[in-house]
Scaffold this motif. Structure first.
Motif, short mmCIF file in Angstrom:
data_model
loop_
_atom_site.label_atom_id
_atom_site.label_comp_id
_atom_site.label_asym_id
_atom_site.label_seq_id
_atom_site.Cartn_x
_atom_site.Cartn_y
_atom_site.Cartn_z
N LEU A 1 10.05 -15.17 13.65
CA LEU A 1 10.27 -16.40 13.09
C LEU A 1 11.14 -16.36 13.87
O LEU A 1 11.42 -18.13 13.96
CB LEU A 1 10.56 -15.98 11.63
N THR A 2 12.24 -16.38 14.88
CA THR A 2 13.33 -16.84 15.51
C THR A 2 13.23 -17.63 16.14
O THR A 2 13.45 -18.59 16.81
CB THR A 2 14.47 -16.01 15.02
N LEU A 3 11.94 -16.66 17.33
CA LEU A 3 11.47 -17.42 18.50
C LEU A 3 11.00 -18.57 17.94
O LEU A 3 11.12 -19.43 19.07
CB LEU A 3 10.13 -16.34 18.44
N SER A 4 9.89 -19.24 17.26
CA SER A 4 9.46 -19.94 17.06
C SER A 4 9.98 -20.62 16.17
O SER A 4 10.14 -22.28 17.15
CB SER A 4 8.28 -19.84 15.39
N ALA B 1 16.01 -18.85 27.75
CA ALA B 1 16.65 -19.04 26.59
C ALA B 1 15.43 -17.87 25.35
O ALA B 1 15.64 -16.50 24.59
CB ALA B 1 17.34 -19.09 25.39
N LEU B 2 14.67 -18.49 25.33
CA LEU B 2 12.88 -17.90 24.94
C LEU B 2 12.52 -16.61 25.18
O LEU B 2 12.09 -15.65 24.86
CB LEU B 2 11.97 -19.23 24.22
N LEU B 3 12.65 -16.91 26.48
CA LEU B 3 12.29 -15.44 27.30
C LEU B 3 13.13 -14.36 27.12
O LEU B 3 12.60 -13.28 27.80
CB LEU B 3 11.94 -16.17 28.77
N LEU C 1 4.16 -11.50 22.98
CA LEU C 1 5.30 -12.31 22.71
C LEU C 1 5.40 -13.59 22.88
O LEU C 1 6.32 -14.30 21.66
CB LEU C 1 6.42 -11.77 22.99
N TYR C 2 5.85 -14.21 24.01
CA TYR C 2 6.25 -15.27 24.27
C TYR C 2 5.67 -16.58 24.64
O TYR C 2 5.87 -17.77 23.32
CB TYR C 2 6.85 -15.48 25.94
N LEU C 3 4.32 -16.76 24.41
CA LEU C 3 2.89 -17.44 24.43
C LEU C 3 2.22 -17.24 22.92
O LEU C 3 1.87 -18.34 22.50
CB LEU C 3 2.65 -17.24 24.97
N GLN D 1 2.99 -17.57 19.77
CA GLN D 1 2.44 -18.29 18.89
C GLN D 1 2.39 -19.78 19.13
O GLN D 1 1.60 -20.53 18.26
CB GLN D 1 3.92 -17.90 18.11
N GLN D 2 3.17 -20.55 19.99
CA GLN D 2 2.74 -21.40 20.41
C GLN D 2 1.91 -21.45 21.40
O GLN D 2 1.12 -22.80 21.53
CB GLN D 2 3.36 -23.12 19.55
N GLY D 3 2.11 -20.87 22.72
CA GLY D 3 0.83 -21.23 23.22
C GLY D 3 -0.52 -20.26 23.60
O GLY D 3 -1.06 -20.18 22.57
N HIS D 4 -0.65 -20.46 24.59
CA HIS D 4 -2.62 -19.55 24.88
C HIS D 4 -2.07 -18.92 25.96
O HIS D 4 -1.88 -19.51 26.77
CB HIS D 4 -3.29 -20.47 25.11
N LEU D 5 -1.85 -17.35 25.71
CA LEU D 5 -2.54 -15.78 27.02
C LEU D 5 -3.65 -16.18 27.36
O LEU D 5 -4.42 -15.33 26.34
CB LEU D 5 -1.24 -15.11 26.61
N VAL D 6 -4.42 -16.20 28.33
CA VAL D 6 -4.75 -16.20 28.88
C VAL D 6 -5.51 -14.53 30.41
O VAL D 6 -5.30 -14.95 31.04
CB VAL D 6 -5.98 -16.59 29.20
N GLY D 7 -6.11 -13.50 30.04
CA GLY D 7 -6.59 -12.28 30.96
C GLY D 7 -7.67 -13.29 32.56
O GLY D 7 -8.76 -13.40 31.39
N LEU D 8 -7.02 -13.34 33.23
CA LEU D 8 -8.27 -13.59 33.61
C LEU D 8 -8.37 -12.04 35.05
O LEU D 8 -7.65 -12.15 35.86
CB LEU D 8 -7.51 -14.87 35.05
N PHE D 9 -9.41 -12.06 35.17
CA PHE D 9 -9.83 -10.54 34.93
C PHE D 9 -11.25 -10.89 36.79
O PHE D 9 -11.50 -11.58 37.01
CB PHE D 9 -10.82 -9.42 34.72
#
Length: 285
Positions: free
Chosen positions: A6-9, A37-39, A91-93, A95-103
């Protein structure tokens, strides 16, 4: 954990306005104000208690800040492997970002059939892996092998990070095809951040062909320029002048691998992890 999320959000909300102008069809070109600061908050998460020991050598906050990774971006991590960066980025992305693993593209010619199958299985398991660590829903994450990226994904990524993998791509002779696939995923002006073990500028090709883990910085820059990118910046955040970068057994002589086991272990621990270049490239029109 819920309180930390919640704090990160709430902090993400504070930087949302500066980022708003950068979202859309074109990737951001300026550093994200307030993102450090978010990182830092993501870095301090109790969930990272086992990963945090590597922070002093890998500098995730400084590196991702330099790579201009904002909390609302779509970010690809290439060759996630042990998923150390994935857990941080989740953790960083998440909530509002999008993380994609590229293999890796399993069909690139570098992998035997059993390894191809392993790559596809790792990609399939990736969203659940990151979700389990972060406590978030797996729908917040995605993964693709580079031969099976949905057409609609092309031109949608803000940033792709490539941590300590360029030597393998060059050694396996798949660097051009893999980079071409990643370039197609980026928005106009999209960014690729590369962290790579750094050879001395005058090191011979026999030592810098990728087989020892070290590459010359000038060679990496030239390779990226040929493949449609302009150098956007350099950082010395992971420089290590103690590393002579001439170990007969390659970079794996040093921590964390310590290939020689107990032989001169104290010496190599005192040197620390490799000297590394940290380079940022922008997709050229």
């Amino acid at each position: 954990m819920r309180r930390a999320l919640l704090t990160l959000s709430s902090l993400i909300g504070l930087v949302a306005a500066p980022l708003a102008a950068d979202t859309g069809k074109t990737a951001p070109t300026q550093q994200c104000k307030g993102c450090e600061a978010l990182l830092e908050l993501a870095a301090s998460s109790p969930l990272r208690k086992d990963d945090r020991a590597r922070d002093a050598a890998r500098h995730p906050v400084e590196t991702l800040s330099f790579f201009r990774v904002g909390p609302q971006m779509k970010v690809g991590e290439y060759a996630p492997g042990g998923e150390w960066y994935s857990r941080f980025l989740g953790l960083y992305l998440g909530q509002q970002g999008h993380l994609v693993g590229l293999f890796f593209d399993p069909t690139s010619g570098a992998f035997k059939p059993d390894r191809q199958d392993g790559i596809r299985k790792a990609a399939a398991a990736y969203p659940a892996d990151v979700a389990k660590f972060t406590g978030m829903d797996a729908s917040r994450f995605a993964a693709y092998t580079l031969d099976a990226v949905p057409e609609g994904e092309k031109g949608t990524f803000d940033v792709i990070i490539v941590p300590r993998m360029m030597h393998n791509l060059l050694n396996w002779n798949i660097a051009d095809s893999e980079m071409k696939a990643m370039r197609a995923l980026l928005k106009p002006g999209g960014l690729i951040g590369i962290e790579q073990h750094r050879a001395k500028a005058d090191a011979p090709y026999s030592y810098t062909d990728g087989s020892k883990g070290y590459l010359r910085e000038a060679d990496v820059i030239r390779f990226m320029e040929v493949n449609g990118f302009d150098l956007a910046g350099k950082s010395e955040v992971s420089a290590n002048p103690k590393d002579t970068a001439n170990w007969p057994g390659g970079v794996w002589t040093l921590p964390p691998t310590l290939a020689l086991k107990e032989q001169d272990k104290a010496k190599y621990l005192a040197i620390g992890e490799s000297d590394r270049m940290t380079l940022l490239f922008r997709k050229r029109d």
